[in-house]
Design a protein around this motif. Structure first.
Motif, PDB file in Angstrom:
ATOM      1  N   GLN A  68       0.825  -1.208   0.000  1.00  0.00           N
ATOM      2  CA  GLN A  68       0.000   0.000   0.000  1.00  0.00           C
ATOM      3  C   GLN A  68       0.860   1.259   0.000  1.00  0.00           C
ATOM      4  O   GLN A  68       0.598   2.217  -0.744  1.00  0.00           O
ATOM      5  CB  GLN A  68      -0.920   0.010   1.223  1.00  0.00           C
ATOM      6  CG  GLN A  68      -2.098  -0.930   1.117  1.00  0.00           C
ATOM      7  CD  GLN A  68      -2.983  -0.886   2.343  1.00  0.00           C
ATOM      8  OE1 GLN A  68      -2.521  -0.606   3.450  1.00  0.00           O
ATOM      9  NE2 GLN A  68      -4.265  -1.173   2.165  1.00  0.00           N
ATOM     10  N   LEU A 102       2.522   1.820  -3.425  1.00  0.00           N
ATOM     11  CA  LEU A 102       1.594   2.373  -4.411  1.00  0.00           C
ATOM     12  C   LEU A 102       1.293   3.839  -4.132  1.00  0.00           C
ATOM     13  O   LEU A 102       1.189   4.648  -5.066  1.00  0.00           O
ATOM     14  CB  LEU A 102       0.302   1.547  -4.421  1.00  0.00           C
ATOM     15  CG  LEU A 102       0.459   0.104  -4.926  1.00  0.00           C
ATOM     16  CD1 LEU A 102      -0.828  -0.684  -4.728  1.00  0.00           C
ATOM     17  CD2 LEU A 102       0.871   0.082  -6.394  1.00  0.00           C
ATOM     18  N   LYS A 103       1.179   4.192  -2.875  1.00  0.00           N
ATOM     19  CA  LYS A 103       0.947   5.592  -2.526  1.00  0.00           C
ATOM     20  C   LYS A 103       2.163   6.436  -2.902  1.00  0.00           C
ATOM     21  O   LYS A 103       2.036   7.539  -3.441  1.00  0.00           O
ATOM     22  CB  LYS A 103       0.651   5.727  -1.038  1.00  0.00           C
ATOM     23  CG  LYS A 103       0.295   7.151  -0.614  1.00  0.00           C
ATOM     24  CD  LYS A 103      -0.158   7.201   0.822  1.00  0.00           C
ATOM     25  CE  LYS A 103      -0.516   8.619   1.243  1.00  0.00           C
ATOM     26  NZ  LYS A 103      -1.637   9.185   0.476  1.00  0.00           N
ATOM     27  N   ASN A 112       2.170   7.044  -6.527  1.00  0.00           N
ATOM     28  CA  ASN A 112       0.932   7.625  -7.045  1.00  0.00           C
ATOM     29  C   ASN A 112       0.185   6.654  -7.957  1.00  0.00           C
ATOM     30  O   ASN A 112      -0.292   7.017  -9.036  1.00  0.00           O
ATOM     31  CB  ASN A 112       1.218   8.931  -7.800  1.00  0.00           C
ATOM     32  CG  ASN A 112       1.579  10.069  -6.875  1.00  0.00           C
ATOM     33  OD1 ASN A 112       0.713  10.702  -6.285  1.00  0.00           O
ATOM     34  ND2 ASN A 112       2.877  10.306  -6.726  1.00  0.00           N
ATOM     35  N   LYS A 113       0.095   5.407  -7.518  1.00  0.00           N
ATOM     36  CA  LYS A 113      -0.591   4.379  -8.293  1.00  0.00           C
ATOM     37  C   LYS A 113      -1.917   4.006  -7.625  1.00  0.00           C
ATOM     38  O   LYS A 113      -2.116   4.238  -6.428  1.00  0.00           O
ATOM     39  CB  LYS A 113       0.288   3.125  -8.415  1.00  0.00           C
ATOM     40  CG  LYS A 113       1.635   3.365  -9.056  1.00  0.00           C
ATOM     41  CD  LYS A 113       1.516   3.853 -10.492  1.00  0.00           C
ATOM     42  CE  LYS A 113       2.887   4.015 -11.139  1.00  0.00           C
ATOM     43  NZ  LYS A 113       2.787   4.517 -12.526  1.00  0.00           N
ATOM     44  N   ASP A 114      -2.789   3.390  -8.398  1.00  0.00           N
ATOM     45  CA  ASP A 114      -4.095   2.960  -7.913  1.00  0.00           C
ATOM     46  C   ASP A 114      -3.931   1.772  -6.966  1.00  0.00           C
ATOM     47  O   ASP A 114      -3.316   0.762  -7.327  1.00  0.00           O
ATOM     48  CB  ASP A 114      -4.980   2.578  -9.106  1.00  0.00           C
ATOM     49  CG  ASP A 114      -6.424   2.333  -8.712  1.00  0.00           C
ATOM     50  OD1 ASP A 114      -6.705   2.123  -7.519  1.00  0.00           O
ATOM     51  OD2 ASP A 114      -7.285   2.351  -9.615  1.00  0.00           O
ATOM     52  N   ASN A 115      -4.499   1.883  -5.781  1.00  0.00           N
ATOM     53  CA  ASN A 115      -4.393   0.802  -4.799  1.00  0.00           C
ATOM     54  C   ASN A 115      -5.110  -0.468  -5.253  1.00  0.00           C
ATOM     55  O   ASN A 115      -4.936  -1.530  -4.660  1.00  0.00           O
ATOM     56  CB  ASN A 115      -4.962   1.269  -3.453  1.00  0.00           C
ATOM     57  CG  ASN A 115      -4.558   0.349  -2.308  1.00  0.00           C
ATOM     58  OD1 ASN A 115      -3.374   0.105  -2.079  1.00  0.00           O
ATOM     59  ND2 ASN A 115      -5.546  -0.165  -1.595  1.00  0.00           N
ATOM     60  N   ALA A 116      -5.883  -0.375  -6.322  1.00  0.00           N
ATOM     61  CA  ALA A 116      -6.624  -1.537  -6.806  1.00  0.00           C
ATOM     62  C   ALA A 116      -5.708  -2.665  -7.289  1.00  0.00           C
ATOM     63  O   ALA A 116      -6.142  -3.816  -7.374  1.00  0.00           O
ATOM     64  CB  ALA A 116      -7.566  -1.123  -7.942  1.00  0.00           C
ATOM     65  N   LYS A 127      -3.104  -3.705  -5.730  1.00  0.00           N
ATOM     66  CA  LYS A 127      -2.364  -4.234  -4.566  1.00  0.00           C
ATOM     67  C   LYS A 127      -2.360  -5.759  -4.527  1.00  0.00           C
ATOM     68  O   LYS A 127      -1.292  -6.380  -4.381  1.00  0.00           O
ATOM     69  CB  LYS A 127      -2.970  -3.685  -3.273  1.00  0.00           C
ATOM     70  CG  LYS A 127      -2.306  -4.209  -2.011  1.00  0.00           C
ATOM     71  CD  LYS A 127      -3.057  -3.750  -0.772  1.00  0.00           C
ATOM     72  CE  LYS A 127      -4.426  -4.376  -0.704  1.00  0.00           C
ATOM     73  NZ  LYS A 127      -5.169  -4.010   0.519  1.00  0.00           N
ATOM     74  N   GLU A 179       1.347  -0.712 -15.495  1.00  0.00           N
ATOM     75  CA  GLU A 179       1.029   0.320 -14.503  1.00  0.00           C
ATOM     76  C   GLU A 179       2.137   0.507 -13.481  1.00  0.00           C
ATOM     77  O   GLU A 179       2.280   1.580 -12.890  1.00  0.00           O
ATOM     78  CB  GLU A 179      -0.280  -0.055 -13.782  1.00  0.00           C
ATOM     79  CG  GLU A 179      -0.705   0.872 -12.655  1.00  0.00           C
ATOM     80  CD  GLU A 179      -1.156   2.239 -13.141  1.00  0.00           C
ATOM     81  OE1 GLU A 179      -1.314   3.136 -12.295  1.00  0.00           O
ATOM     82  OE2 GLU A 179      -1.359   2.397 -14.359  1.00  0.00           O
ATOM     83  N   THR A 180       2.956  -0.521 -13.261  1.00  0.00           N
ATOM     84  CA  THR A 180       3.928  -0.487 -12.161  1.00  0.00           C
ATOM     85  C   THR A 180       5.358  -0.743 -12.628  1.00  0.00           C
ATOM     86  O   THR A 180       6.158  -1.358 -11.913  1.00  0.00           O
ATOM     87  CB  THR A 180       3.546  -1.531 -11.086  1.00  0.00           C
ATOM     88  OG1 THR A 180       3.523  -2.846 -11.686  1.00  0.00           O
ATOM     89  CG2 THR A 180       2.187  -1.233 -10.496  1.00  0.00           C
TER      90      THR A 180
END
Length: 298
Positions: free
Chosen positions: A173, A176-177, A180-184, A186, A235-236
Protein backbone atom coordinates in the motif's frame (compact mmCIF):
# COMPACT_ATOMS: atom_id res chain seq x y z
CA UNK A 1 10.68 23.31 13.11
CA UNK A 2 14.08 24.71 14.08
CA UNK A 3 16.52 22.45 15.89
CA UNK A 4 16.78 22.64 19.67
CA UNK A 5 20.05 23.80 21.20
CA UNK A 6 22.60 21.10 22.04
CA UNK A 7 25.53 21.57 24.40
CA UNK A 8 27.74 19.18 22.42
CA UNK A 9 26.74 20.05 18.86
CA UNK A 10 26.47 23.02 16.54
CA UNK A 11 23.27 22.53 14.52
CA UNK A 12 22.58 24.45 11.33
CA UNK A 13 19.75 24.35 8.79
CA UNK A 14 21.03 24.77 5.25
CA UNK A 15 20.18 23.96 1.64
CA UNK A 16 22.42 21.85 -0.57
CA UNK A 17 21.44 22.86 -4.13
CA UNK A 18 17.86 23.56 -2.98
CA UNK A 19 17.61 20.34 -0.91
CA UNK A 20 16.96 21.05 2.82
CA UNK A 21 19.72 19.71 5.08
CA UNK A 22 20.38 19.88 8.81
CA UNK A 23 24.07 19.73 9.78
CA UNK A 24 25.23 18.42 13.17
CA UNK A 25 28.83 19.44 13.98
CA UNK A 26 30.56 18.39 17.21
CA UNK A 27 31.52 21.45 19.29
CA UNK A 28 34.72 19.89 20.64
CA UNK A 29 37.83 20.81 18.62
CA UNK A 30 39.40 18.08 16.51
CA UNK A 31 43.08 17.62 15.68
CA UNK A 32 42.19 16.11 12.29
CA UNK A 33 39.39 16.13 9.78
CA UNK A 34 36.32 14.29 10.94
CA UNK A 35 34.23 11.57 9.35
CA UNK A 36 31.07 12.61 7.53
CA UNK A 37 27.68 10.89 7.60
CA UNK A 38 24.90 11.63 5.10
CA UNK A 39 21.65 10.42 6.67
CA UNK A 40 18.41 9.66 4.81
CA UNK A 41 15.32 9.20 6.97
CA UNK A 42 12.81 6.45 6.24
CA UNK A 43 8.99 6.46 6.36
CA UNK A 44 8.28 5.28 2.81
CA UNK A 45 9.18 8.51 1.06
CA UNK A 46 5.79 9.95 2.01
CA UNK A 47 6.20 10.57 5.76
CA UNK A 48 9.02 11.58 8.06
CA UNK A 49 11.34 14.55 8.08
CA UNK A 50 14.61 15.89 9.40
CA UNK A 51 12.80 16.57 12.66
CA UNK A 52 11.38 13.05 13.02
CA UNK A 53 14.90 11.58 12.95
CA UNK A 54 16.64 14.32 14.91
CA UNK A 55 17.44 12.19 17.97
CA UNK A 56 19.23 9.46 15.98
CA UNK A 57 21.25 12.01 14.02
CA UNK A 58 22.30 13.78 17.22
CA UNK A 59 23.26 10.42 18.70
CA UNK A 60 25.38 9.46 15.68
CA UNK A 61 27.15 12.83 15.68
CA UNK A 62 27.92 12.68 19.42
CA UNK A 63 28.93 9.03 19.73
CA UNK A 64 31.01 8.79 16.56
CA UNK A 65 32.43 12.34 16.68
CA UNK A 66 31.25 12.77 13.09
CA UNK A 67 29.64 15.56 11.13
CA UNK A 68 26.13 14.42 10.18
CA UNK A 69 24.15 15.86 7.28
CA UNK A 70 20.47 14.87 7.59
CA UNK A 71 18.70 15.22 4.25
CA UNK A 72 15.15 16.58 4.12
CA UNK A 73 14.29 15.25 0.68
CA UNK A 74 10.95 16.32 -0.79
CA UNK A 75 8.12 13.91 -0.13
CA UNK A 76 5.65 12.13 -2.38
CA UNK A 77 2.93 12.56 -3.60
CA UNK A 78 3.54 16.33 -3.87
CA UNK A 79 6.94 15.59 -5.40
CA UNK A 80 6.69 12.61 -7.69
CA UNK A 81 9.13 9.70 -7.76
CA UNK A 82 12.10 9.72 -8.36
CA UNK A 83 12.44 13.20 -6.83
CA UNK A 84 13.32 11.65 -3.46
CA UNK A 85 16.26 9.61 -4.74
CA UNK A 86 17.49 12.52 -6.84
CA UNK A 87 17.35 14.86 -3.83
CA UNK A 88 19.42 12.37 -1.83
CA UNK A 89 21.95 12.08 -4.65
CA UNK A 90 22.15 15.86 -5.06
CA UNK A 91 22.70 16.44 -1.34
CA UNK A 92 25.35 13.71 -1.14
CA UNK A 93 27.35 15.06 -4.08
CA UNK A 94 27.15 18.60 -2.68
CA UNK A 95 28.38 17.46 0.74
CA UNK A 96 31.26 15.50 -0.78
CA UNK A 97 32.35 18.51 -2.82
CA UNK A 98 32.15 20.90 0.14
CA UNK A 99 33.17 18.49 2.92
CA UNK A 100 36.24 20.45 3.94
CA UNK A 101 34.05 23.48 4.70
CA UNK A 102 32.66 21.44 7.60
CA UNK A 103 35.98 19.96 8.72
CA UNK A 104 35.24 16.63 7.05
CA UNK A 105 37.64 14.38 5.16
CA UNK A 106 35.92 13.88 1.76
CA UNK A 107 37.37 10.37 1.58
CA UNK A 108 35.74 9.35 4.89
CA UNK A 109 32.08 9.97 4.12
CA UNK A 110 29.42 7.29 4.54
CA UNK A 111 25.74 7.23 3.60
CA UNK A 112 23.19 5.85 6.03
CA UNK A 113 19.44 5.30 6.08
CA UNK A 114 16.67 3.31 7.69
CA UNK A 115 13.96 1.42 5.75
CA UNK A 116 13.26 3.57 2.63
CA UNK A 117 16.21 5.72 3.64
CA UNK A 118 18.25 2.53 3.28
CA UNK A 119 16.86 2.18 -0.24
CA UNK A 120 18.03 5.72 -1.03
CA UNK A 121 21.46 5.04 0.48
CA UNK A 122 21.90 1.89 -1.61
CA UNK A 123 20.68 3.69 -4.73
CA UNK A 124 23.02 6.66 -4.19
CA UNK A 125 26.00 4.32 -3.88
CA UNK A 126 25.03 2.55 -7.09
CA UNK A 127 24.55 5.82 -8.96
CA UNK A 128 27.99 7.05 -7.88
CA UNK A 129 29.87 3.89 -8.92
CA UNK A 130 30.97 5.35 -12.25
CA UNK A 131 31.26 8.99 -11.21
CA UNK A 132 34.79 10.41 -11.39
CA UNK A 133 33.96 13.99 -10.39
CA UNK A 134 33.52 13.22 -6.66
CA UNK A 135 35.43 11.09 -4.13
CA UNK A 136 34.34 7.51 -3.50
CA UNK A 137 31.79 6.85 -0.76
CA UNK A 138 33.68 5.13 2.05
CA UNK A 139 30.83 2.92 3.26
CA UNK A 140 27.06 2.53 3.46
CA UNK A 141 24.94 1.69 6.50
CA UNK A 142 21.61 0.08 5.60
CA UNK A 143 19.14 -0.29 8.47
CA UNK A 144 16.45 -2.86 7.56
CA UNK A 145 16.29 -1.52 3.99
CA UNK A 146 13.64 -2.08 1.33
CA UNK A 147 15.52 -3.39 -1.72
CA UNK A 148 13.18 -5.14 -4.17
CA UNK A 149 9.56 -5.05 -5.33
CA UNK A 150 9.37 -8.23 -7.41
CA UNK A 151 8.63 -10.87 -4.78
CA UNK A 152 6.40 -10.29 -1.77
CA UNK A 153 6.19 -13.99 -0.93
CA UNK A 154 9.63 -14.59 0.53
CA UNK A 155 9.89 -16.37 3.91
CA UNK A 156 10.04 -13.10 5.85
CA UNK A 157 6.90 -11.85 4.07
CA UNK A 158 5.02 -14.96 5.13
CA UNK A 159 6.40 -15.04 8.67
CA UNK A 160 5.74 -11.36 9.36
CA UNK A 161 2.71 -10.81 7.14
CA UNK A 162 0.66 -9.40 10.02
CA UNK A 163 3.40 -7.88 12.18
CA UNK A 164 2.57 -4.51 13.70
CA UNK A 165 3.99 -1.28 12.20
CA UNK A 166 4.75 -2.78 8.78
CA UNK A 167 2.64 -5.68 7.57
CA UNK A 168 3.03 -7.30 4.16
CA UNK A 169 -0.15 -5.61 2.89
CA UNK A 170 0.83 -2.19 4.24
CA UNK A 171 4.21 -2.47 2.52
CA UNK A 172 2.56 -2.66 -0.90
CA UNK A 173 0.00 0.00 0.00
CA UNK A 174 2.81 2.42 0.89
CA UNK A 175 4.65 1.57 -2.33
CA UNK A 176 1.59 2.37 -4.41
CA UNK A 177 0.95 5.59 -2.53
CA UNK A 178 4.59 6.62 -2.95
CA UNK A 179 4.38 6.02 -6.70
CA UNK A 180 0.93 7.63 -7.05
CA UNK A 181 -0.59 4.38 -8.29
CA UNK A 182 -4.10 2.96 -7.91
CA UNK A 183 -4.39 0.80 -4.80
CA UNK A 184 -6.62 -1.54 -6.81
CA UNK A 185 -3.54 -3.38 -8.10
CA UNK A 186 -2.36 -4.23 -4.57
CA UNK A 187 -3.58 -7.84 -4.53
CA UNK A 188 -2.07 -8.54 -7.94
CA UNK A 189 1.32 -7.29 -6.77
CA UNK A 190 1.13 -9.29 -3.56
CA UNK A 191 0.47 -12.38 -5.68
CA UNK A 192 3.32 -11.58 -8.08
CA UNK A 193 1.09 -11.05 -11.11
CA UNK A 194 2.98 -7.89 -12.06
CA UNK A 195 6.13 -9.85 -13.00
CA UNK A 196 6.36 -11.28 -16.55
CA UNK A 197 8.02 -14.66 -16.94
CA UNK A 198 11.09 -13.27 -18.73
CA UNK A 199 11.81 -10.91 -15.81
CA UNK A 200 11.10 -13.61 -13.24
CA UNK A 201 13.57 -15.94 -14.95
CA UNK A 202 16.19 -13.20 -15.26
CA UNK A 203 16.16 -12.24 -11.59
CA UNK A 204 15.39 -15.60 -10.01
CA UNK A 205 19.13 -16.11 -9.59
CA UNK A 206 19.11 -13.17 -7.14
CA UNK A 207 15.58 -13.12 -5.69
CA UNK A 208 14.79 -16.64 -4.64
CA UNK A 209 13.88 -18.27 -1.30
CA UNK A 210 16.39 -21.03 -2.12
CA UNK A 211 19.15 -18.48 -1.50
CA UNK A 212 18.04 -17.88 2.09
CA UNK A 213 19.52 -19.97 4.90
CA UNK A 214 17.26 -22.75 6.17
CA UNK A 215 17.22 -21.26 9.67
CA UNK A 216 15.24 -18.33 8.26
CA UNK A 217 12.77 -20.51 6.34
CA UNK A 218 10.99 -22.34 9.15
CA UNK A 219 7.34 -22.71 8.22
CA UNK A 220 7.81 -21.32 4.71
CA UNK A 221 5.41 -22.59 2.04
CA UNK A 222 6.05 -21.88 -1.66
CA UNK A 223 3.22 -19.73 -3.04
CA UNK A 224 0.75 -21.09 -5.57
CA UNK A 225 1.41 -20.22 -9.23
CA UNK A 226 -0.22 -17.00 -10.39
CA UNK A 227 -1.23 -15.59 -13.76
CA UNK A 228 0.69 -12.69 -15.25
CA UNK A 229 -1.41 -9.53 -15.73
CA UNK A 230 0.13 -7.31 -18.45
CA UNK A 231 -1.94 -4.26 -17.48
CA UNK A 232 -0.63 -4.39 -13.91
CA UNK A 233 2.93 -4.69 -15.17
CA UNK A 234 2.48 -1.64 -17.41
CA UNK A 235 1.03 0.32 -14.50
CA UNK A 236 3.93 -0.49 -12.16
CA UNK A 237 7.04 -0.53 -14.34
CA UNK A 238 8.88 1.69 -11.86
CA UNK A 239 9.13 -1.32 -9.54
CA UNK A 240 11.69 -2.87 -11.88
CA UNK A 241 14.06 0.08 -11.95
CA UNK A 242 17.29 -0.34 -9.97
CA UNK A 243 16.66 3.10 -8.50
CA UNK A 244 13.57 1.63 -6.84
CA UNK A 245 14.79 -1.97 -6.41
CA UNK A 246 18.58 -1.80 -5.88
CA UNK A 247 18.78 -5.59 -5.60
CA UNK A 248 18.26 -5.76 -9.38
CA UNK A 249 21.52 -3.97 -10.26
CA UNK A 250 24.02 -5.95 -12.33
CA UNK A 251 27.19 -7.51 -10.94
CA UNK A 252 29.22 -4.89 -12.80
CA UNK A 253 27.74 -2.35 -10.36
CA UNK A 254 27.80 -4.50 -7.23
CA UNK A 255 31.50 -5.30 -7.51
CA UNK A 256 32.40 -1.61 -7.22
CA UNK A 257 30.18 -0.79 -4.22
CA UNK A 258 31.70 0.51 -0.96
CA UNK A 259 31.81 -1.53 2.24
CA UNK A 260 28.44 -2.20 3.84
CA UNK A 261 27.11 -2.36 7.38
CA UNK A 262 23.74 -4.13 7.14
CA UNK A 263 21.16 -4.41 9.91
CA UNK A 264 18.23 -6.83 9.66
CA UNK A 265 15.48 -7.72 12.12
CA UNK A 266 13.82 -11.10 12.60
CA UNK A 267 10.28 -9.72 12.94
CA UNK A 268 10.33 -7.64 9.76
CA UNK A 269 8.80 -8.26 6.34
CA UNK A 270 11.92 -6.70 4.80
CA UNK A 271 14.34 -9.09 6.52
CA UNK A 272 14.93 -11.20 3.41
CA UNK A 273 15.60 -8.15 1.22
CA UNK A 274 18.61 -7.57 3.45
CA UNK A 275 19.66 -11.23 3.44
CA UNK A 276 19.54 -11.42 -0.35
CA UNK A 277 21.44 -8.13 -0.69
CA UNK A 278 24.09 -9.42 1.70
CA UNK A 279 24.57 -12.52 -0.43
CA UNK A 280 24.90 -10.45 -3.62
CA UNK A 281 27.48 -8.20 -2.01
CA UNK A 282 29.52 -11.13 -0.72
CA UNK A 283 29.33 -12.89 -4.10
CA UNK A 284 30.88 -9.73 -5.57
CA UNK A 285 33.63 -9.55 -2.91
CA UNK A 286 32.23 -6.49 -1.13
CA UNK A 287 33.01 -6.40 2.58
CA UNK A 288 29.82 -6.75 4.65
CA UNK A 289 29.37 -6.32 8.39
CA UNK A 290 26.00 -7.87 9.27
CA UNK A 291 24.02 -7.35 12.47
CA UNK A 292 20.85 -9.44 12.82
CA UNK A 293 18.49 -8.49 15.65
CA UNK A 294 16.72 -11.72 16.62
CA UNK A 295 14.13 -9.90 18.73
CA UNK A 296 14.06 -6.83 16.52
CA UNK A 297 11.12 -5.55 14.52
CA UNK A 298 10.65 -2.91 11.87
Amino acid sequence: LPACRDSKLFIRDLHFDEVPVRIYLPRAPSTSKRRGVVFFHGECGIFGSIRSHESICRYIARKSDSVVASVGYHLSPEHRYPAQTLDCLTATVHFMRTAENYGVDPHRIIVCGDTTGGTFAASVCQELVNRRDVPKIRAQVLIYPFLQALNFNLPSHQKNAFTAFLSRECTVQFILKYLNKDNAVKEAILAGSHVPERIDLKYRKWINPDLILEIFKLGYKPPLPTSFLPQVHEETKELFQTRFSPLLAEDAVFCHLPDVCLITCEHDVLRDDGLLYKRRLEDNNVKVTWHHMERGFH
